[in-house]
Design a protein around this motif. Structure first.
Motif, PDB file in Angstrom:
ATOM      1  N   ASN A 197      -1.538   3.019   2.584  1.00  0.00           N
ATOM      2  CA  ASN A 197      -0.891   3.715   1.466  1.00  0.00           C
ATOM      3  C   ASN A 197       0.526   3.222   1.186  1.00  0.00           C
ATOM      4  O   ASN A 197       0.881   2.981   0.034  1.00  0.00           O
ATOM      5  CB  ASN A 197      -0.833   5.229   1.726  1.00  0.00           C
ATOM      6  CG  ASN A 197      -2.184   5.877   1.879  1.00  0.00           C
ATOM      7  OD1 ASN A 197      -2.423   6.616   2.825  1.00  0.00           O
ATOM      8  ND2 ASN A 197      -3.099   5.597   0.957  1.00  0.00           N
ATOM      9  N   TRP A 198       1.337   3.128   2.241  1.00  0.00           N
ATOM     10  CA  TRP A 198       2.739   2.688   2.062  1.00  0.00           C
ATOM     11  C   TRP A 198       3.228   2.011   3.320  1.00  0.00           C
ATOM     12  O   TRP A 198       2.959   2.479   4.403  1.00  0.00           O
ATOM     13  CB  TRP A 198       3.652   3.886   1.760  1.00  0.00           C
ATOM     14  CG  TRP A 198       5.072   3.433   1.541  1.00  0.00           C
ATOM     15  CD1 TRP A 198       5.636   3.038   0.349  1.00  0.00           C
ATOM     16  CD2 TRP A 198       6.097   3.291   2.534  1.00  0.00           C
ATOM     17  NE1 TRP A 198       6.937   2.661   0.551  1.00  0.00           N
ATOM     18  CE2 TRP A 198       7.244   2.810   1.881  1.00  0.00           C
ATOM     19  CE3 TRP A 198       6.162   3.512   3.914  1.00  0.00           C
ATOM     20  CZ2 TRP A 198       8.441   2.551   2.551  1.00  0.00           C
ATOM     21  CZ3 TRP A 198       7.345   3.252   4.590  1.00  0.00           C
ATOM     22  CH2 TRP A 198       8.477   2.785   3.914  1.00  0.00           C
ATOM     23  N   SER A 208       2.638  -0.877   0.317  1.00  0.00           N
ATOM     24  CA  SER A 208       1.345  -1.395  -0.130  1.00  0.00           C
ATOM     25  C   SER A 208       0.994  -2.722   0.531  1.00  0.00           C
ATOM     26  O   SER A 208      -0.180  -3.078   0.643  1.00  0.00           O
ATOM     27  CB  SER A 208       1.333  -1.546  -1.652  1.00  0.00           C
ATOM     28  OG  SER A 208       2.316  -2.479  -2.069  1.00  0.00           O
ATOM     29  N   SER A 221      -6.655  10.742   1.223  1.00  0.00           N
ATOM     30  CA  SER A 221      -5.238  10.563   1.443  1.00  0.00           C
ATOM     31  C   SER A 221      -4.588  10.651   0.081  1.00  0.00           C
ATOM     32  O   SER A 221      -5.192  11.145  -0.867  1.00  0.00           O
ATOM     33  CB  SER A 221      -4.985   9.208   2.098  1.00  0.00           C
ATOM     34  OG  SER A 221      -5.334   8.160   1.183  1.00  0.00           O
ATOM     35  N   ALA A 278      -4.168   8.183  -1.773  1.00  0.00           N
ATOM     36  CA  ALA A 278      -4.736   7.115  -2.613  1.00  0.00           C
ATOM     37  C   ALA A 278      -5.582   7.633  -3.782  1.00  0.00           C
ATOM     38  O   ALA A 278      -5.408   7.168  -4.927  1.00  0.00           O
ATOM     39  CB  ALA A 278      -5.540   6.149  -1.752  1.00  0.00           C
ATOM     40  N   SER A 326      -5.435   6.698  -7.798  1.00  0.00           N
ATOM     41  CA  SER A 326      -6.507   5.938  -8.461  1.00  0.00           C
ATOM     42  C   SER A 326      -7.358   6.783  -9.398  1.00  0.00           C
ATOM     43  O   SER A 326      -8.053   6.243 -10.264  1.00  0.00           O
ATOM     44  CB  SER A 326      -7.408   5.289  -7.408  1.00  0.00           C
ATOM     45  OG  SER A 326      -8.042   6.270  -6.605  1.00  0.00           O
TER      46      SER A 326
END
Length: 540
Positions: A88-89, A91, A415, A417, A421
């Protein structure tokens, strides 16, 4: 949802009320001095810059034992943000400091905009650090080189905490207590704990390295890492996930290679069976972390997110499947039974209508085991389904959790994400269960003390009322709640501790072009335990 009622307080009404009613003032400051025990609660009104043309009339300050302002919603709304394998981070590894910060801000803004109130950020993915540490190297997943600091230099955890708190979000630091090297974590370098302390780490057949939980030096090292974060950073929580002893597949389903520490235990007179000894290693570590966090900084919460069910046949519908008790040596039921956590987040990553591992059935089993009445906030996998099916499943799981844990509801989303998206999913959550902001439920086993109220002032403009506030103990405040009433309807806005003002329109126009007038406001402080100060309505 809960409303705080206050007892054993006697409001002192203004003796010169008639004098005040004759004065029009442009600015007022309210200082609510709340005293404990049998002492009197005082409300002091101070006139500032009296200007008749603004014509604001103050009728009284009303004790809410007599006039109730509806309490804000209470619910824990969090998302996991994973750094391992750059899930996630950030990226990708090696981004510039500017790019890392921009990505972090984008994620925090997304959560804040959609009325989440907490973030669970992975800061120790493989015995390396997403922050400045003297105990472990900089993370490979941050810069691409384990041990290399960001350039230009900054401390990512410090940055995340500050930006989260600006937005009224709690930040919980997520650590893996035993993983020493991930298969996506680059080559083993001299900076790795596997090189610097080979006596602590064992190599697994699939390429992972794991700290041996049976080695006392492992326990001491991971304990120091946790407490270093607690002592040096303004985190709101410490969070462990489901990785204790590794999943068997990490070692090709062979037994964990801890012969050395097992023999050392036996040589000191140990009597437990090997499986029980492994579980005891984890149990004692969990208990020690909880106990020492509370002794060091009680407002830092400790949460664990174990595998979704304790063992097969618990509950009875789970007729087969993974046994974390015997394979991860994680006795998650014990931790919940003993109250060694402040919140418990079992990973209930299955749909409602799956018969063997149904989301509500598993949640109910954990509720029945929650004998210490800690917060039970299940983890939800929000990315398994797509489209309308995903939206229905996520919202239904949130609503089921609200109904089953109504005293202190909450969920953690795995999560962040899918929130990025799938804008349709995010919009459905925001327009549905998360339409209004929510405070995080309080922790009555940690503290029931009512914080002091803020000191409020306001100035009337042509179209807005500018409300400003301050507090005697600003470091103890997590959030502010501004209440405002149009005609007879109350609403509120929750701010982070960095905010100290809000413009409130004097007239509100709804979709039908109907106008309503601002006629009352109130403000409260919420401390780091979730306790809200006494609310006083100020009529305008």
């Amino acid at each position: 949802m809960k409303m705080l009622f206050y007892q054993n307080t006697k409001p002192i009404y203004f003796i010169l009320l008639s004098t005040f009613l004759c004065i029009s003032c442009s600015k007022k400051v309210y200082n609510t001095d709340v005293k404990k025990g049998n002492e009197t609660q005082k409300n002091i009104e101070i006139n500032k810059n009296i200007e008749a043309e603004n014509n604001i009339e103050v009728e009284n300050i009303i004790d809410l034992e007599k006039r109730v302002v509806p309490a804000p919603e209470r619910e824990f709304r969090a998302a996991w943000i994973a750094s391992v394998a750059n899930i996630n981070w950030p990226s990708k590894r090696g981004l510039s400091t500017k790019q890392q910060k921009e990505e972090a801000i984008k994620l925090l803004d997304l959560l804040h905009k959609n009325n989440f109130n907490a973030v669970v950020l992975q800061v120790r993915p493989q015995a390396d650090a997403m922050y400045k540490s003297d105990l472990e190297p900089w993370s490979y997943f941050l810069t691409g080189t384990q041990g290399k600091a960001p350039s230009p230099y900054y401390d990512p955890l410090e940055f995340w905490i500050k930006e989260a708190h600006k937005r009224g979000l709690e930040l919980h630091a997520w650590l893996n207590p035993y993983r020493a090297h991930h298969t996506t974590g680059g080559e083993i370098t001299n900076a790795s704990i596997a090189s610097k302390h080979p006596e602590l780490a064992v190599k697994l057949e699939t390429g992972f390295y794991w700290l041996d939980p049976g080695n006392k030096k492992t326990q001491n090292h991971s304990y120091k890492v946790v407490m270093d974060i607690v002592e040096r950073y303004n985190v709101d929580g410490i969070h462990f996930d489901d990785y204790f002893y590794p999943y068997p597949s990490y070692n090709n389903n062979k037994d964990f290679p801890d012969d050395k520490s097992w023999k050392a235990y036996l040589n000191t007179g140990g009597k437990l069976k090997r499986d029980d000894w492994r579980r005891d290693n984890v149990n004692q570590f969990v208990k020690s972390i909880y106990t020492n966090i509370k002794e060091t900084k009680p407002n830092v919460k400790f949460g664990i997110s174990p595998f979704g069910f304790w063992r097969p046949n618990y509950p009875a519908s789970v007729t087969a499947g993974f046994d974390q008790y015997n394979e991860l040596y994680a006795d998650a039921k014990l931790w919940l039974n003993e109250g060694w956590i402040d919140y418990f987040t079992p990973q209930l990553y299955w749909p409602i209508n799956r018969m063997d591992v149904s989301f509500p059935v598993l949640l109910n089993w954990w509720i029945e085991e929650n004998t210490k009445e800690r917060h039970l906030w299940p983890g939800m996998s929000i990315g398994r389904e797509k489209g309308e099916e995903a939206i229905d499943e996520v919202i239904n799981q949130i609503m089921i959790t609200r109904g089953m844990t109504s005293k202190s509801p909450g969920t953690v989303h795995w999560s962040i994400a899918p929130l990025i998206s799938s804008p349709e999913l995010t919009a459905a959550i925001f327009n549905g269960p998360y339409k209004k902001q929510a405070l995080i439920p309080s922790y009555p086993w940690l503290s029931k003390a009512i914080p002091e109220a803020p000191i409020l002032s306001y100035t009337k403009g042509k179209e807005n009322l500018l409300v400003n506030w301050t507090h005697k103990n600003i470091d103890e405040v997590a959030n502010w709640v501004i209440y405002y009433k149009y005609n007879s309807k109350w609403d509120y806005h929750i701010h982070g501790s960095f905010t100290n003002s809000q413009n409130i329109p004097l007239i509100k126009v709804d979709a039908k072009n109907s106008k309503s007038r601002l006629n009352a406001i109130a403000i409260t402080a919420v401390d780091k335990f979730g306790n809200e100060s006494i609310v006083k309505e100020i009529n305008l």
